[in-house]
Design an enzyme around this catalytic site. Structure first.
Site, PDB file in Angstrom:
ATOM      1  N   HIS A  20       0.831  -1.194   0.000  1.00 55.13           N
ATOM      2  CA  HIS A  20       0.000   0.000   0.000  1.00 55.13           C
ATOM      3  C   HIS A  20       0.871   1.251   0.000  1.00 55.13           C
ATOM      4  O   HIS A  20       1.782   1.400   0.808  1.00 55.13           O
ATOM      5  CB  HIS A  20      -0.907  -0.012   1.223  1.00 55.13           C
ATOM      6  CG  HIS A  20      -1.856   1.130   1.262  1.00 55.13           C
ATOM      7  ND1 HIS A  20      -2.107   1.831   2.403  1.00 55.13           N
ATOM      8  CD2 HIS A  20      -2.605   1.716   0.303  1.00 55.13           C
ATOM      9  CE1 HIS A  20      -2.979   2.787   2.165  1.00 55.13           C
ATOM     10  NE2 HIS A  20      -3.298   2.742   0.891  1.00 55.13           N
ATOM     11  N   ASP A  28       7.863   5.713 -20.859  1.00 51.69           N
ATOM     12  CA  ASP A  28       8.268   5.509 -22.241  1.00 51.69           C
ATOM     13  C   ASP A  28       9.782   5.361 -22.321  1.00 51.69           C
ATOM     14  O   ASP A  28      10.482   5.463 -21.309  1.00 51.69           O
ATOM     15  CB  ASP A  28       7.766   6.651 -23.130  1.00 51.69           C
ATOM     16  CG  ASP A  28       8.311   8.021 -22.731  1.00 51.69           C
ATOM     17  OD1 ASP A  28       9.383   8.095 -22.091  1.00 51.69           O
ATOM     18  OD2 ASP A  28       7.675   9.027 -23.073  1.00 51.69           O
ATOM     19  N   HIS A  96       6.524  18.121 -16.031  1.00 54.09           N
ATOM     20  CA  HIS A  96       7.342  16.946 -16.353  1.00 54.09           C
ATOM     21  C   HIS A  96       8.571  16.876 -15.446  1.00 54.09           C
ATOM     22  O   HIS A  96       8.970  15.793 -15.009  1.00 54.09           O
ATOM     23  CB  HIS A  96       7.754  16.982 -17.828  1.00 54.09           C
ATOM     24  CG  HIS A  96       8.482  15.769 -18.278  1.00 54.09           C
ATOM     25  ND1 HIS A  96       7.941  14.504 -18.220  1.00 54.09           N
ATOM     26  CD2 HIS A  96       9.732  15.618 -18.792  1.00 54.09           C
ATOM     27  CE1 HIS A  96       8.813  13.625 -18.686  1.00 54.09           C
ATOM     28  NE2 HIS A  96       9.916  14.279 -19.031  1.00 54.09           N
ATOM     29  N   TYR A 118       5.945  12.019 -23.367  1.00 52.56           N
ATOM     30  CA  TYR A 118       5.208  12.128 -22.102  1.00 52.56           C
ATOM     31  C   TYR A 118       4.285  10.960 -21.798  1.00 52.56           C
ATOM     32  O   TYR A 118       3.344  11.090 -21.015  1.00 52.56           O
ATOM     33  CB  TYR A 118       4.438  13.452 -22.026  1.00 52.56           C
ATOM     34  CG  TYR A 118       5.311  14.658 -22.211  1.00 52.56           C
ATOM     35  CD1 TYR A 118       6.195  15.046 -21.212  1.00 52.56           C
ATOM     36  CD2 TYR A 118       5.293  15.383 -23.394  1.00 52.56           C
ATOM     37  CE1 TYR A 118       7.030  16.144 -21.384  1.00 52.56           C
ATOM     38  CE2 TYR A 118       6.120  16.485 -23.576  1.00 52.56           C
ATOM     39  CZ  TYR A 118       6.983  16.857 -22.565  1.00 52.56           C
ATOM     40  OH  TYR A 118       7.801  17.948 -22.732  1.00 52.56           O
ATOM     41  N   ALA A 119       4.524   9.797 -22.390  1.00 50.00           N
ATOM     42  CA  ALA A 119       3.723   8.609 -22.081  1.00 50.00           C
ATOM     43  C   ALA A 119       4.286   7.982 -20.806  1.00 50.00           C
ATOM     44  O   ALA A 119       4.923   6.929 -20.823  1.00 50.00           O
ATOM     45  CB  ALA A 119       3.735   7.628 -23.247  1.00 50.00           C
ATOM     46  N   ASN A 120       4.052   8.673 -19.698  1.00 49.57           N
ATOM     47  CA  ASN A 120       4.579   8.279 -18.391  1.00 49.57           C
ATOM     48  C   ASN A 120       3.498   8.512 -17.347  1.00 49.57           C
ATOM     49  O   ASN A 120       2.780   9.505 -17.414  1.00 49.57           O
ATOM     50  CB  ASN A 120       5.798   9.127 -18.005  1.00 49.57           C
ATOM     51  CG  ASN A 120       6.826   9.214 -19.102  1.00 49.57           C
ATOM     52  OD1 ASN A 120       7.414   8.219 -19.482  1.00 49.57           O
ATOM     53  ND2 ASN A 120       7.038  10.415 -19.633  1.00 49.57           N
TER      54      ASN A 120
END
Length: 129
Positions: A20, A28, A96, A118-120
């Site tokens: 948890h 990316d 970012h 920015y595929a994070n």
């Protein structure tokens, strides 16, 4: 051999160790990998596996109570932005640079083959009860 779910033994083992509040960065190929967290690199070639494929697979295995992404995502990668907003209605957006700082606190980094900007996303693990 496992019949279903995540077959990559490194990823399956890393997910089993999460608790948890632990952070999981799904990123990316361009995201700098912080020192410290365990890294499972799934990148095979540009675009394989995609950010969406990896995220869907992880969400089938994890309980997520929160997610954070870069605010630049909305303009630079609308497809990934829509995907994240669909999965996480309360998606937190930060710069970012801030996301890179926060990623250093992740317990696990999962690198995809995604080659679009920015595929994070930084996921915060929840509990199933």
């Amino acid at each position: 051999m496992k019949k279903a779910g995540i077959l990559n033994r490194h990823l399956a083992g890393a997910l089993a160790e999460l608790g948890h509040g632990d952070g999981v960065l799904v990123c990316d190929v361009g995201m700098p990998i912080p020192e410290g967290p365990r890294v499972v690199d799934l990148a095979f070639r540009a675009g394989v596996p995609s950010f969406a494929e990896v995220l869907d697979g992880l969400l089938a295995e994890l309980v997520v109570e929160g997610a954070t992404a870069a605010q630049e995502l909305r303009d630079a990668n609308p497809e990934a932005s829509s995907l994240l907003e669909e999965h996480f209605p309360g998606l937190a957006l930060v710069s970012h640079e801030r996301l890179k700082e926060l990623s250093a606190q992740a317990r696990l980094v999962v690198r995809t083959g995604e080659a679009r900007p920015y595929a994070n996303v930084l996921l915060r693990c929840g509990v199933f009860f």
